[in-house]
Design a protein around this motif. Sequence first.
Motif, PDB file in Angstrom:
ATOM      1  N   SER A   1       4.899  10.991  -2.316  1.00  0.00           N
ATOM      2  CA  SER A   1       5.624  10.427  -3.370  1.00  0.00           C
ATOM      3  C   SER A   1       7.095   9.855  -3.088  1.00  0.00           C
ATOM      4  O   SER A   1       7.508  10.511  -1.718  1.00  0.00           O
ATOM      5  N   GLU A   2       7.697   9.585  -3.730  1.00  0.00           N
ATOM      6  CA  GLU A   2       9.346   9.124  -3.692  1.00  0.00           C
ATOM      7  C   GLU A   2       9.966  10.571  -3.620  1.00  0.00           C
ATOM      8  O   GLU A   2      11.139  10.639  -2.837  1.00  0.00           O
ATOM      9  N   HIS A   3       9.548  11.357  -4.352  1.00  0.00           N
ATOM     10  CA  HIS A   3      10.325  12.587  -4.542  1.00  0.00           C
ATOM     11  C   HIS A   3      10.447  13.751  -3.227  1.00  0.00           C
ATOM     12  O   HIS A   3      11.217  14.354  -2.998  1.00  0.00           O
ATOM     13  N   ASN A   4       9.583  13.514  -2.208  1.00  0.00           N
ATOM     14  CA  ASN A   4       9.381  14.425  -1.122  1.00  0.00           C
ATOM     15  C   ASN A   4       9.390  13.430   0.110  1.00  0.00           C
ATOM     16  O   ASN A   4       8.668  13.949   1.255  1.00  0.00           O
ATOM     17  N   ASP A   5       9.715  12.058   0.011  1.00  0.00           N
ATOM     18  CA  ASP A   5       9.860  11.404   1.119  1.00  0.00           C
ATOM     19  C   ASP A   5      11.141  11.451   2.144  1.00  0.00           C
ATOM     20  O   ASP A   5      12.262  11.483   1.581  1.00  0.00           O
ATOM     21  N   LEU A   6      10.862  11.788   3.149  1.00  0.00           N
ATOM     22  CA  LEU A   6      12.141  12.327   4.231  1.00  0.00           C
ATOM     23  C   LEU A   6      12.517  11.086   4.993  1.00  0.00           C
ATOM     24  O   LEU A   6      13.323  10.884   5.768  1.00  0.00           O
ATOM     25  N   GLY A   7      11.659   9.897   4.762  1.00  0.00           N
ATOM     26  CA  GLY A   7      11.925   8.608   5.550  1.00  0.00           C
ATOM     27  C   GLY A   7      11.249   8.606   6.571  1.00  0.00           C
ATOM     28  O   GLY A   7      10.829   9.559   7.343  1.00  0.00           O
ATOM     29  N   GLY A   8      10.919   7.402   7.398  1.00  0.00           N
ATOM     30  CA  GLY A   8      10.324   7.226   8.617  1.00  0.00           C
ATOM     31  C   GLY A   8       9.060   7.824   8.646  1.00  0.00           C
ATOM     32  O   GLY A   8       8.415   8.044   9.424  1.00  0.00           O
ATOM     33  N   GLY A   9       8.271   7.619   7.489  1.00  0.00           N
ATOM     34  CA  GLY A   9       6.932   7.979   7.444  1.00  0.00           C
ATOM     35  C   GLY A   9       6.583   9.298   7.178  1.00  0.00           C
ATOM     36  O   GLY A   9       5.354   9.975   7.357  1.00  0.00           O
ATOM     37  N   ARG A  10       7.555  10.347   7.165  1.00  0.00           N
ATOM     38  CA  ARG A  10       7.539  11.564   6.884  1.00  0.00           C
ATOM     39  C   ARG A  10       7.816  12.040   5.295  1.00  0.00           C
ATOM     40  O   ARG A  10       8.657  11.747   4.902  1.00  0.00           O
ATOM     41  N   PHE A  11       6.988  13.099   4.829  1.00  0.00           N
ATOM     42  CA  PHE A  11       7.123  13.798   3.637  1.00  0.00           C
ATOM     43  C   PHE A  11       6.942  15.399   3.974  1.00  0.00           C
ATOM     44  O   PHE A  11       6.937  15.711   5.025  1.00  0.00           O
ATOM     45  N   TYR A  12       7.422  15.840   2.754  1.00  0.00           N
ATOM     46  CA  TYR A  12       7.445  17.528   3.005  1.00  0.00           C
ATOM     47  C   TYR A  12       6.544  17.979   1.793  1.00  0.00           C
ATOM     48  O   TYR A  12       6.769  17.551   0.624  1.00  0.00           O
TER      49      TYR A  12
ATOM     50  N   VAL B   1       0.635  -1.121   0.015  1.00  0.00           N
ATOM     51  CA  VAL B   1       0.079  -0.001   0.198  1.00  0.00           C
ATOM     52  C   VAL B   1       0.997   1.165  -0.030  1.00  0.00           C
ATOM     53  O   VAL B   1       0.683   2.227  -0.568  1.00  0.00           O
ATOM     54  N   GLU B   2       2.047   1.209   0.917  1.00  0.00           N
ATOM     55  CA  GLU B   2       2.954   2.265   0.840  1.00  0.00           C
ATOM     56  C   GLU B   2       3.357   2.527  -0.363  1.00  0.00           C
ATOM     57  O   GLU B   2       3.608   3.821  -1.130  1.00  0.00           O
ATOM     58  N   LYS B   3       3.874   1.689  -1.156  1.00  0.00           N
ATOM     59  CA  LYS B   3       4.517   1.677  -2.413  1.00  0.00           C
ATOM     60  C   LYS B   3       3.415   2.031  -3.520  1.00  0.00           C
ATOM     61  O   LYS B   3       3.920   3.078  -4.649  1.00  0.00           O
ATOM     62  N   TYR B   4       2.284   1.808  -3.417  1.00  0.00           N
ATOM     63  CA  TYR B   4       1.387   2.151  -4.371  1.00  0.00           C
ATOM     64  C   TYR B   4       1.030   3.621  -4.013  1.00  0.00           C
ATOM     65  O   TYR B   4       0.861   4.359  -5.148  1.00  0.00           O
ATOM     66  N   ASN B   5       0.714   4.083  -2.919  1.00  0.00           N
ATOM     67  CA  ASN B   5       0.562   5.549  -2.671  1.00  0.00           C
ATOM     68  C   ASN B   5       1.624   6.456  -3.166  1.00  0.00           C
ATOM     69  O   ASN B   5       1.387   7.555  -3.680  1.00  0.00           O
ATOM     70  N   LYS B   6       2.718   6.045  -3.003  1.00  0.00           N
ATOM     71  CA  LYS B   6       3.889   7.047  -3.572  1.00  0.00           C
ATOM     72  C   LYS B   6       3.977   6.984  -5.094  1.00  0.00           C
ATOM     73  O   LYS B   6       4.296   7.874  -5.514  1.00  0.00           O
ATOM     74  N   GLU B   7       3.802   5.868  -5.871  1.00  0.00           N
ATOM     75  CA  GLU B   7       3.899   5.756  -6.867  1.00  0.00           C
ATOM     76  C   GLU B   7       2.645   6.429  -7.626  1.00  0.00           C
ATOM     77  O   GLU B   7       2.832   6.964  -8.742  1.00  0.00           O
ATOM     78  N   GLN B   8       1.541   6.397  -7.139  1.00  0.00           N
ATOM     79  CA  GLN B   8       0.389   6.982  -7.560  1.00  0.00           C
ATOM     80  C   GLN B   8       0.214   8.417  -7.238  1.00  0.00           C
ATOM     81  O   GLN B   8      -0.826   9.058  -7.526  1.00  0.00           O
ATOM     82  N   PHE B   9       1.105   8.836  -6.284  1.00  0.00           N
ATOM     83  CA  PHE B   9       0.911  10.279  -6.083  1.00  0.00           C
ATOM     84  C   PHE B   9      -0.290  10.612  -5.171  1.00  0.00           C
ATOM     85  O   PHE B   9      -1.008  11.620  -5.550  1.00  0.00           O
TER      86      PHE B   9
END
Length: 270
Positions: free
Chosen positions: A66-77, A43-51
């Motif tokens: 997305s992968e492009h704003n993934d900070l790791g540890g479940g955080r994004f910016y 689900v996490e992979k799908y969510n990030k690929e599908q924006f």
Amino acid sequence: MSAVNTASSFIENAPPGELTEVINDIGSLLDDLSISDKLAPAVEKYNKEQFVTTKLPGGSALVIVSEHNDLGGGRFYDSESASSFTYNHKTQKASDVQSYPIEGEHASTVKSLLRDVGNHVKEHFPSLPAYGVYPTDDGIAILIVGNKYSPSNYWNGRWRSTYIFNPSSSTLTGSIAVDVHYYEDGNVRLVTEKAVNESLRSTTSAEVARAIASVEKKYQEELNRAFGALSEGAFKNLRRQLPVTRQKMDWQKASAYKIGQDIGGGGRAR
């Protein structure tokens, strides 16, 4: 292949706006109410690929995961609000918003792109759009997603644009992906993708936005022509040219046929 691996492949190919239904159906098929926990990585992979998009607490604008704003540890910016947040892939909710200003050599360019790309998105994506601009090792990533869901009419769709703007080479590369699912009295799905490789006349944010608008307009026109060709070509050939009598129906006399049938006693008894 294990049941979880098989189920994960279904998650990977879930149509736009139908992830929850797919997970519920998988749980019913496997008779496992805890399957959603086992499918968390998929689900996490799908969510990030599908924006996938979400709203920050107290905010009204949609932000992208997305992968492009993934900070790791479940955080994004999010560049526009200059904030970071925690995203729960199971509940699809954002929380714990913190300040996250964009710094570095591309900071001013990111702000300019947010303005000009944002104007493009607001003009051409009327339904549930979101966009993001993020510095990367290769340049600046520009993401656009437009979702339109109409489950009451049995269709859902998503447009995703991914661009990498390289100021050093004055290029814009990436792809446009379209996914539409129609499932009334059948199951038809369109999944298509177009590669983008543009040389820019300048490196201004206005030129980048102009190039994006031009590429997306051309692709939409290509899709429209393809749909027209399908309707007049392949789909038309699937339809029966003549009724089983091998004679054309004279629609002007259709009512007369019915009256004659009733008079002759050929009508069905009521």
